[in-house]
Scaffold this active site. Sequence first.
Site, PDB file in Angstrom:
ATOM      1  N   GLY A  62       0.815  -1.209   0.000  1.00  0.00           N
ATOM      2  CA  GLY A  62       0.000   0.000   0.000  1.00  0.00           C
ATOM      3  C   GLY A  62       0.846   1.255   0.000  1.00  0.00           C
ATOM      4  CB  SER A  65      -1.495   7.528  -1.440  1.00  0.00           C
ATOM      5  OG  SER A  65      -2.382   6.570  -0.871  1.00  0.00           O
ATOM      6  CG  ASN A 136       0.730   1.145   4.904  1.00  0.00           C
ATOM      7  OD1 ASN A 136       0.380   1.852   5.837  1.00  0.00           O
ATOM      8  ND2 ASN A 136       0.493   1.489   3.634  1.00  0.00           N
ATOM      9  CE1 TYR A 206     -18.905  -3.645   7.242  1.00  0.00           C
ATOM     10  CE2 TYR A 206     -20.307  -1.898   6.363  1.00  0.00           C
ATOM     11  CZ  TYR A 206     -19.044  -2.427   6.590  1.00  0.00           C
ATOM     12  OH  TYR A 206     -17.932  -1.731   6.170  1.00  0.00           O
TER      13      TYR A 206
END
Length: 328
Positions: A62, A65, A136, A206
């Site tokens: 990841g 960004s 990450n 959820y």
Amino acid sequence: MNHNMLRLLIFIITTSIAILFGLGNTSFVTTGTIPLWHLNEKYGFDVSEIPNLSGKIAVVTGASSGLGLATASLLAKNGASVVATARSTEKCQATIEAVGYASRCIVLELMSLRKTLSGAHEILTLVPRIDYLILNAGIMAPPELLLSEDSIEAQFATNHLGHFLLTRELLPLLNKDSRIVAVSSVAHWFTKPMLDLQSLNDASNYKPFIWYGWTKLCNLLFVNEFARKYGIIAHAVHPGGVQGKLLRFAALPTPLVQIWESLFYWKADTAALTVIRPLVDDAFSNAKSPLYLVPIARVRRPSIDAMNSTLAAELWTFSDALLAEHNI
């Protein structure tokens, strides 16, 4: 009152509460989460303390960004050879240009077990070993339950199961001197275990942040069980709120999200210090068990559930079973 005005009002009220709470906050749980909650705390680590990392090989998931990009960049700047991962060829190219220092990037889609397996095998061909593995990549709190390519709730698939599979496949490149850091969150304090697919995929019950918190608890449980099984140093960190793309599911206009982040979130370069310290600080190589760090780079105690060895073993078994169901 239209929806945009209502959102703006909620944003203003929330911001005001955050400021008032933050200025007086001394909570052991939330300390350091945003810079305002760090006013009376010294950093546990500084960029000047990062040693020369020439010869070290790091893999950062990841890394296109935010925190991942900042972590990869700081490691590369200090001499490490970095293999970054991103979700597309285009993002990989942008990541290589941003990180520089002869970095490399592979496409890794953690929402797909098949693609995660393929990405892991590509890493196996790129480097002879891994000194630092930084788990990450992640998503946070989609407003509605989403499923991965393998029909597994998206946050669990991305934040935990994909990394579980990736690490398993990269074991041949890890050794007793390797160090692993999993990016967790303060959200791990506010959740409940879900060790069956029916509960994970239950759209009717959820709750975005409860489900997110479970995956962040999984990160802590994973490093504990991994370290126990393989004797390889592994730690988990809560990096705090970090400027980047983690709030892409927020129900606020983008400009407000950007203002919020600039006012109340850590700059990614600063937040990355919490990730990098347990990788390069020799004091962490002698830890008898995985540690948990909070901003900026300070050791704290995680939740009781995070230290539950029985729960960690059950999560490992559940994760193995899910992979087996998909012939992975």
